[in-house]
Design a protein around this motif. Structure first.
Motif, PDB file in Angstrom:
ATOM      1  N   ASN A  40       0.923  -1.147   0.099  1.00 57.55           N
ATOM      2  CA  ASN A  40      -0.111  -0.145   0.385  1.00 57.55           C
ATOM      3  C   ASN A  40       0.681   1.033  -0.252  1.00 57.55           C
ATOM      4  O   ASN A  40       0.253   2.067  -0.719  1.00 57.55           O
ATOM      5  N   SER A  41       1.568   1.375   0.813  1.00 57.90           N
ATOM      6  CA  SER A  41       2.932   3.049   0.733  1.00 57.90           C
ATOM      7  C   SER A  41       3.758   2.457  -0.355  1.00 57.90           C
ATOM      8  O   SER A  41       2.966   3.965  -1.268  1.00 57.90           O
ATOM      9  N   ILE A  42       3.780   1.472  -1.434  1.00 60.30           N
ATOM     10  CA  ILE A  42       4.784   1.889  -2.184  1.00 60.30           C
ATOM     11  C   ILE A  42       3.197   1.998  -3.306  1.00 60.30           C
ATOM     12  O   ILE A  42       3.454   2.766  -4.245  1.00 60.30           O
ATOM     13  N   ALA A  43       2.019   1.731  -3.300  1.00 62.24           N
ATOM     14  CA  ALA A  43       1.071   2.128  -4.035  1.00 62.24           C
ATOM     15  C   ALA A  43       0.922   4.012  -3.622  1.00 62.24           C
ATOM     16  O   ALA A  43       0.324   4.189  -5.326  1.00 62.24           O
ATOM     17  N   TYR A  44       0.899   3.838  -2.835  1.00 58.97           N
ATOM     18  CA  TYR A  44       0.336   5.615  -2.548  1.00 58.97           C
ATOM     19  C   TYR A  44       1.368   6.099  -2.654  1.00 58.97           C
ATOM     20  O   TYR A  44       1.136   7.486  -4.131  1.00 58.97           O
ATOM     21  N   PHE A  45       2.744   6.269  -3.308  1.00 52.36           N
ATOM     22  CA  PHE A  45       3.102   6.682  -3.627  1.00 52.36           C
ATOM     23  C   PHE A  45       3.564   7.386  -5.234  1.00 52.36           C
ATOM     24  O   PHE A  45       4.371   8.149  -5.390  1.00 52.36           O
ATOM     25  N   PHE A  46       3.042   6.293  -5.664  1.00 52.98           N
ATOM     26  CA  PHE A  46       2.277   6.423  -7.544  1.00 52.98           C
ATOM     27  C   PHE A  46       1.725   6.983  -7.561  1.00 52.98           C
ATOM     28  O   PHE A  46       1.317   7.524  -8.276  1.00 52.98           O
ATOM     29  N   HIS A  47       0.397   6.667  -6.533  1.00 56.23           N
ATOM     30  CA  HIS A  47      -0.922   7.177  -6.952  1.00 56.23           C
ATOM     31  C   HIS A  47      -0.452   9.329  -6.321  1.00 56.23           C
ATOM     32  O   HIS A  47      -1.306   9.642  -7.407  1.00 56.23           O
ATOM     33  N   GLU A  48       0.451   9.748  -5.812  1.00 55.07           N
ATOM     34  CA  GLU A  48       0.958  10.863  -5.486  1.00 55.07           C
ATOM     35  C   GLU A  48       1.596  11.562  -6.961  1.00 55.07           C
ATOM     36  O   GLU A  48       0.707  12.641  -7.056  1.00 55.07           O
ATOM     37  N   LYS A  49       2.105  10.676  -7.367  1.00 55.86           N
ATOM     38  CA  LYS A  49       3.043  10.952  -8.717  1.00 55.86           C
ATOM     39  C   LYS A  49       2.196  11.008  -9.618  1.00 55.86           C
ATOM     40  O   LYS A  49       2.126  12.419 -10.139  1.00 55.86           O
ATOM     41  N   ALA A  50       1.241   9.566  -9.646  1.00 59.20           N
ATOM     42  CA  ALA A  50      -0.213  10.714 -11.014  1.00 59.20           C
ATOM     43  C   ALA A  50      -0.583  11.773 -10.787  1.00 59.20           C
ATOM     44  O   ALA A  50      -0.901  12.778 -11.598  1.00 59.20           O
ATOM     45  N   TRP A  51      -1.503  11.734  -9.112  1.00 55.98           N
ATOM     46  CA  TRP A  51      -2.018  13.245  -8.972  1.00 55.98           C
ATOM     47  C   TRP A  51      -1.401  14.455  -8.648  1.00 55.98           C
ATOM     48  O   TRP A  51      -2.445  14.753  -9.562  1.00 55.98           O
ATOM     49  N   ILE A  52       0.283  14.675  -9.395  1.00 60.60           N
ATOM     50  CA  ILE A  52       1.003  15.178  -9.229  1.00 60.60           C
ATOM     51  C   ILE A  52       0.845  16.022 -10.850  1.00 60.60           C
ATOM     52  O   ILE A  52       0.299  16.824 -11.423  1.00 60.60           O
ATOM     53  N   ARG A  53       0.984  14.662 -11.753  1.00 63.11           N
ATOM     54  CA  ARG A  53       1.104  15.150 -12.868  1.00 63.11           C
ATOM     55  C   ARG A  53       0.057  15.440 -14.122  1.00 63.11           C
ATOM     56  O   ARG A  53       0.098  15.554 -14.552  1.00 63.11           O
ATOM     57  N   TRP A  54      -1.224  14.835 -12.755  1.00 65.70           N
ATOM     58  CA  TRP A  54      -2.150  15.280 -13.898  1.00 65.70           C
ATOM     59  C   TRP A  54      -2.814  16.452 -13.255  1.00 65.70           C
ATOM     60  O   TRP A  54      -4.249  16.821 -13.872  1.00 65.70           O
ATOM     61  N   GLY A  55      -1.948  17.183 -12.321  1.00 67.18           N
ATOM     62  CA  GLY A  55      -2.632  17.840 -11.982  1.00 67.18           C
ATOM     63  C   GLY A  55      -4.055  18.154 -10.944  1.00 67.18           C
ATOM     64  O   GLY A  55      -4.269  19.210 -11.283  1.00 67.18           O
TER      65      GLY A  55
END
Length: 62
Positions: A40-55
């Motif tokens: 879950n922690s690893i998935a959260y990291f990538f979720h945050e990256k996507a969240w930032i990337r998509w604005g």
């Protein structure tokens, strides 16, 4: 930092208890309690990256 540690403790405990109650096996409960929060922690990291990337982190305009 204390809030993070208490939340992590709660997460591990809930993961262990739910798995143990569903399977009746403490070993599997312990394994899931370690693996699930780590994944879950690893998935959260990538979720945050996507969240930032998509604005989605931009401030709302009034």
């Amino acid at each position: 930092m204390i809030k993070t540690l208490t939340f992590a403790s709660m997460h591990f405990t809930i993961a262990f208890l739910v798995t143990w109650l569903l399977t009746g096996d403490m070993m599997i409960g312990g394994l899931v309690a370690i693996v699930e929060p780590a994944v879950n922690s690893i998935a959260y990291f990538f979720h945050e990256k996507a969240w930032i990337r998509w604005g989605f982190n931009r401030p709302q305009q009034a």
